[in-house]
Design an enzyme around this catalytic site. Structure first.
Site, PDB file in Angstrom:
ATOM      1  N   HIS A 121     -75.087  26.672 -12.072  1.00 31.79           N
ATOM      2  CA  HIS A 121     -73.659  26.971 -12.206  1.00 31.79           C
ATOM      3  C   HIS A 121     -72.904  25.650 -12.067  1.00 31.79           C
ATOM      4  O   HIS A 121     -73.355  24.741 -11.360  1.00 31.79           O
ATOM      5  CB  HIS A 121     -73.296  27.926 -11.058  1.00 31.79           C
ATOM      6  CG  HIS A 121     -71.911  28.492 -11.102  1.00 31.79           C
ATOM      7  ND1 HIS A 121     -70.800  27.773 -10.730  1.00 31.79           N
ATOM      8  CD2 HIS A 121     -71.453  29.726 -11.445  1.00 31.79           C
ATOM      9  CE1 HIS A 121     -69.728  28.531 -10.844  1.00 31.79           C
ATOM     10  NE2 HIS A 121     -70.098  29.726 -11.280  1.00 31.79           N
ATOM     11  N   ASP A 198     -78.283  27.012  -3.768  1.00 29.67           N
ATOM     12  CA  ASP A 198     -77.083  27.758  -4.127  1.00 29.67           C
ATOM     13  C   ASP A 198     -77.484  29.233  -4.141  1.00 29.67           C
ATOM     14  O   ASP A 198     -78.097  29.714  -5.086  1.00 29.67           O
ATOM     15  CB  ASP A 198     -76.600  27.285  -5.510  1.00 29.67           C
ATOM     16  CG  ASP A 198     -75.457  28.143  -6.031  1.00 29.67           C
ATOM     17  OD1 ASP A 198     -75.077  29.122  -5.360  1.00 29.67           O
ATOM     18  OD2 ASP A 198     -74.955  27.824  -7.124  1.00 29.67           O
ATOM     19  N   GLN A 201     -75.954  34.034  -5.922  1.00 26.08           N
ATOM     20  CA  GLN A 201     -76.521  35.279  -6.453  1.00 26.08           C
ATOM     21  C   GLN A 201     -77.720  35.730  -5.610  1.00 26.08           C
ATOM     22  O   GLN A 201     -77.998  36.922  -5.510  1.00 26.08           O
ATOM     23  CB  GLN A 201     -76.972  35.086  -7.909  1.00 26.08           C
ATOM     24  CG  GLN A 201     -75.865  34.653  -8.872  1.00 26.08           C
ATOM     25  CD  GLN A 201     -74.793  35.708  -9.079  1.00 26.08           C
ATOM     26  OE1 GLN A 201     -75.001  36.900  -8.855  1.00 26.08           O
ATOM     27  NE2 GLN A 201     -73.614  35.271  -9.496  1.00 26.08           N
ATOM     28  N   LYS A 224     -69.347  38.208  -3.404  1.00 33.45           N
ATOM     29  CA  LYS A 224     -70.463  38.725  -4.205  1.00 33.45           C
ATOM     30  C   LYS A 224     -71.397  39.591  -3.351  1.00 33.45           C
ATOM     31  O   LYS A 224     -72.359  40.149  -3.842  1.00 33.45           O
ATOM     32  CB  LYS A 224     -71.250  37.569  -4.825  1.00 33.45           C
ATOM     33  CG  LYS A 224     -70.407  36.733  -5.804  1.00 33.45           C
ATOM     34  CD  LYS A 224     -71.250  35.795  -6.586  1.00 33.45           C
ATOM     35  CE  LYS A 224     -70.467  34.651  -7.188  1.00 33.45           C
ATOM     36  NZ  LYS A 224     -69.798  34.993  -8.450  1.00 33.45           N
ATOM     37  N   CYS A 362     -69.777  29.673 -16.647  1.00 27.53           N
ATOM     38  CA  CYS A 362     -69.775  28.465 -15.792  1.00 27.53           C
ATOM     39  C   CYS A 362     -71.149  27.798 -15.789  1.00 27.53           C
ATOM     40  O   CYS A 362     -71.600  27.307 -14.745  1.00 27.53           O
ATOM     41  CB  CYS A 362     -69.358  28.774 -14.357  1.00 27.53           C
ATOM     42  SG  CYS A 362     -67.735  29.473 -14.224  1.00 27.53           S
TER      43      CYS A 362
HETATM   44  C1  LIG Z   1     -74.991  30.757  -8.950  1.00 28.42           C
HETATM   45  C2  LIG Z   1     -73.541  30.571  -8.577  1.00 28.42           C
HETATM   46  N1  LIG Z   1     -73.176  29.492  -7.875  1.00 28.42           N
HETATM   47  C3  LIG Z   1     -71.918  29.286  -7.484  1.00 28.42           C
HETATM   48  C4  LIG Z   1     -70.926  30.176  -7.798  1.00 28.42           C
HETATM   49  C5  LIG Z   1     -69.540  29.909  -7.350  1.00 28.42           C
HETATM   50  O1  LIG Z   1     -69.091  30.924  -6.490  1.00 28.42           O
HETATM   51  P1  LIG Z   1     -67.555  31.008  -6.063  1.00 28.42           P
HETATM   52  O2  LIG Z   1     -66.759  30.998  -7.339  1.00 28.42           O
HETATM   53  O3  LIG Z   1     -67.475  32.305  -5.334  1.00 28.42           O
HETATM   54  O4  LIG Z   1     -67.292  29.836  -5.199  1.00 28.42           O
HETATM   55  C6  LIG Z   1     -71.235  31.323  -8.548  1.00 28.42           C
HETATM   56  C7  LIG Z   1     -70.202  32.269  -8.965  1.00 28.42           C
HETATM   57  O5  LIG Z   1     -70.304  32.931  -9.956  1.00 28.42           O
HETATM   58  C8  LIG Z   1     -72.592  31.533  -8.920  1.00 28.42           C
HETATM   59  O6  LIG Z   1     -72.947  32.620  -9.606  1.00 28.42           O
END
Ligand SMILES: Cc1ncc(COP(=O)(O)O)c(C=O)c1O
Length: 410
Positions: A121, A198, A201, A224, A362
């Site tokens: 992401h 990270d 998910q 999430k 993203c």
């Molecule tokens: C794998 C992953 N990393 C990071 C993020 C970023 O999360 P946030 O926008 O809640 O900070 C997301 C959000 O979709 C994600 O799916």
């Protein structure tokens, strides 16, 4: 049958009573909140609202106790060694920015290497890149195999370049593939790297055990995981959290301040400048408490059942290109209708009250890679399933996709 009562589970969500027409398959973007979370947040504002760690009155002490109890709940859920290893942030993005900025200022030197993967992401790419350009640090990228899985042979080879940091997602937010994170951490540690996961998910699929995984950092967002927006978690081993330069500075994170010098507070406060999202932390802990009433293995089984039904239905629709693999998948499916823009497909689904996401999610570097191989020139439609989704909803989505194919390719 999985032993999991999805109808009983759904009853905990006011959303499904308020919006019975909607099929919500955009769970990888954000999940709905159970009443337990909404009630905990509103009870805090109605009865206890106060700032934490600074009031001379009982209300503030109660708010502080609730806030610190929330930290303890999160620490317990991820099996951290200490509560102070849980830093509250505004989300996974903020946590990754803190790690990248913090390490860049202390641990990393010009010429050092950072290892990321092709399917990250943007939140696990751009914070590193921002600082790398400035500090002369090199980013290497683990490629994918033809099946769009991480190329573990290339991973091993790239580890031989001795990266100082290896940062990767637990589960791909586009493809839903579950990465072999325990093995990746083991190999990265053997190569002497600091490990960052990270878990935005990953934590949704199943609780992650920090002591077992033994990674140095793990981050996720509350929203999430059935929790409120604006709250997230930066887990780090104490020794690494102590090393990070704070990205935010101000109240609460200091020990003493003068115009000559500032000394910092102890963990976790040195990384939590300013008034934290108190209600958000309480809401997240309510989400975790509530979720623990359920058997996670049964929830996983239920999601796998939905996934299986979805794949089997998709295979019967001509003209659908599926980018995600059905195995080692957490319940996220990226697909396209051959030759069609994903936004057009999503709009046809939207017209039938089916919520999905379309685009590059993203993860532009992943789509640059996927575009060389198949239909993903403009991204993909993403259907992401949660425990509250039903087989009926899967079937409604399949029918809508079939109709979309007919309309768009007529
Ligand atoms: C794998 C992953 N990393 C990071 C993020 C970023 O999360 P946030 O926008 O809640 O900070 C997301 C959000 O979709 C994600 O799916």
């Amino acid at each position: 049958m999985t032993g999991f009562d999805v109808q009983q589970f759904r009853q905990h969500f006011a959303f499904f009573q308020q919006q019975p027409d909607w099929v919500y398959l955009d769970n990888a973007a954000t999940m709905h909140k159970p009443d337990a979370v909404i009630d905990a947040v509103s009870a805090f504002y109605q009865r206890h609202n106060s700032n934490v760690h600074r009031g001379a009155h009982r209300l503030s002490q109660q708010a502080t106790a609730q806030f610190e109890q929330a930290r303890a709940t999160v620490a317990g859920y991820i099996n951290a060694r200490n509560n102070h290893e849980v830093i509250f942030t505004s989300g996974a993005t903020a946590a990754l920015n803190q790690i990248a900025f913090g390490l860049m200022h202390t641990v990393l030197q010009p010429g050092d290497r950072i290892l990321l993967t092709q399917l990250e992401h943007h939140a696990n790419i751009v914070p590193w890149q921002l600082h790398c350009q400035r500090y002369g640090i090199i980013i290497d990228v683990v490629p994918l195999t033809a099946e769009h899985q991480l190329d573990m042979v290339a991973y091993q080879q790239l580890l031989q370049l001795k990266p100082k940091v290896v940062s990767f997602s637990h589960i791909s937010n586009v493809l839903g593939h579950i990465q072999p994170v325990a093995e990746m951490v083991r190999q990265a540690k053997a190569a002497g790297a600091i490990t960052v996961i990270d878990g935005a998910q990953g934590i949704v699929y199943q609780p992650a055990d920090m002591q077992q995984l033994d990674c140095d950092f793990y981050v996720f967002s509350g929203h999430k995981l059935y929790g409120p927006t604006g709250i997230g978690v930066l887990y780090g081993k104490s020794q690494w959290l102590e090393t990070l330069t704070p990205i935010f500075a101000g109240g609460e994170m200091i020990d003493s301040v003068s115009f000559i010098n500032t000394t910092f507070n102890k963990l976790p406060f040195r990384l939590e400048a300013g008034t934290p999202n108190i209600a958000g932390a309480i809401g997240l802990s309510a989400a975790i408490d509530w979720l623990q009433n359920y058997n996670i293995a049964q929830i996983i089984e239920h999601k796998l059942l939905l996934l299986k039904a979805f794949y089997s239905g998709l295979s019967a629709i001509k003209g659908i290109d599926i980018l995600s693999l059905p195995v080692h998948n957490a319940g996220i499916v990226a697909l396209n209708v051959d030759g069609q823009h994903p936004a057009d497909v999503a709009e046809l689904l939207n017209q039938q009250h089916i919520a999905v996401r379309a685009g590059q999610h993203c993860a532009m570097p992943l789509f640059s890679y996927l575009a060389q191989h198949n239909s993903a020139q403009h991204g993909a439609v993403r259907c992401s399933f949660a425990a509250y989704n039903t087989l009926d909803e899967v079937n409604r989505c399949l029918l809508a996709l079939e109709q979309a194919v007919e309309i768009l390719t007529a």
